[in-house]
Write an enzyme that holds these catalytic residues in place. Structure first.
Site, short mmCIF file in Angstrom:
data_model
loop_
_atom_site.label_atom_id
_atom_site.label_comp_id
_atom_site.label_asym_id
_atom_site.label_seq_id
_atom_site.Cartn_x
_atom_site.Cartn_y
_atom_site.Cartn_z
N SER A 140 -121.20 -15.28 51.46
CA SER A 140 -119.86 -16.43 50.63
C SER A 140 -119.74 -17.11 51.18
O SER A 140 -119.85 -18.07 52.50
CB SER A 140 -119.19 -14.65 50.24
OG SER A 140 -117.74 -16.01 49.87
N TYR B 83 -112.14 -10.07 53.42
CA TYR B 83 -112.58 -10.49 53.33
C TYR B 83 -113.52 -11.98 53.37
O TYR B 83 -114.67 -11.88 54.21
CB TYR B 83 -112.90 -10.90 51.22
CG TYR B 83 -114.02 -11.22 50.48
CD1 TYR B 83 -115.19 -10.71 50.17
CD2 TYR B 83 -114.79 -12.58 50.32
CE1 TYR B 83 -116.75 -10.36 49.68
CE2 TYR B 83 -115.57 -12.97 49.73
CZ TYR B 83 -115.97 -11.40 49.43
OH TYR B 83 -117.61 -11.98 48.79
#
Length: 244
Positions: free
Chosen positions: A136, A149
């Protein structure tokens, strides 16, 4: 005929990737928790192998990878894609249960699937294969309130680097795709406004998820003596460069 296993194949990036690979003629194993969602992804394609499994369950992961290898003959590529997110909040407002649930998928699940793929690729003849981890842009710059996250995606980067090194002896390549604002159900909130580093709420540009799938296909199609260790693909105008 080339083969690939895709985790998180029941929706979003995993579903888009599965359909792109099927269209390109690959044999595609679909791993996800919901059998009906995998059936929707496969859409009746004969080269789709449905493998309902929870990536956080070690026995289920080993069984799914073994079934795929037996059915397809070998494993050329793993797209290690399954991941979840939790509600963004200051770290002291994030329930520990949410943290543990996210880690089970984004870290333990990634490890278990990489472990199973690495073992299969090491044992098969001819030896070798490729693992592509879904990272990501949070592995580079965080969003506000995204500690769980963001931490998990830094862990994925560590996994990618280590597998890339350890895999050399066994003809196993490992790379990572860091994705920003691909339009999936998970990212739909970007179109209605998300918090920015300065406290504003703003909408953000998004991109077609098919562009992510096409990039994964390109990475997967390289000869094994060539590797893209890291690639970032993003909606051009999203706040990434300079974010934070």
């Amino acid at each position: 005929m080339a083969t690939i296993l895709i985790t998180g194949a029941g929706s979003g990036i995993g579903r888009a990737a599965a359909r792109v690979f099927l269209h390109a003629g690959w044999t595609v194993g679909l791993i996800g928790r919901r059998a009906e969602a995998l059936e929707e992804t496969a859409a009746g394609e004969a080269r789709a192998i449905l493998l309902p499994a929870d990536v956080t369950d070690p026995a289920a992961v080993d069984t799914a990878f073994s079934r795929f290898a037996e059915t397809a003959g070998r494993l050329d590529v793993l797209f290690n894609n399954a991941g979840i997110t939790v509600r963004n909040a200051p770290v002291d407002e994030i329930p520990v249960e949410d943290w543990l649930r996210l880690c089970n998928t984004n870290i333990t699940g990634m490890f278990l699937c990489a472990r199973a793929a690495f073992g299969q690729m090491r044992r098969q003849s001819p030896q070798g294969g490729r693992i592509i981890n879904n990272g990501s842009i949070s592995a580079h710059v965080p969003r506000p309130g995204s500690a769980p996250y963001t931490m998990s995606k830094h862990a994925v980067t560590g996994l990618t680097r280590t597998l890339g090194l350890d895999g050399r002896a066994f003809n196993i390549a490992c790379g990572q795709i860091d994705i920003g604002n691909a339009l999936t159900d998970m990212a739909a909130r970007f179109t209605s406004g998300v918090p920015q580093a300065n406290g504003d709420i703003r909408t953000e540009p998004v991109m077609d998820v098919v562009q992510v799938a096409a990039t994964v296909l390109h990475m997967a199609s390289l000869p094994l003596d060539v590797n893209i260790p890291f690639v970032t693909i993003m909606a051009r105008d999203m706040p990434y460069i300079g974010r934070g």
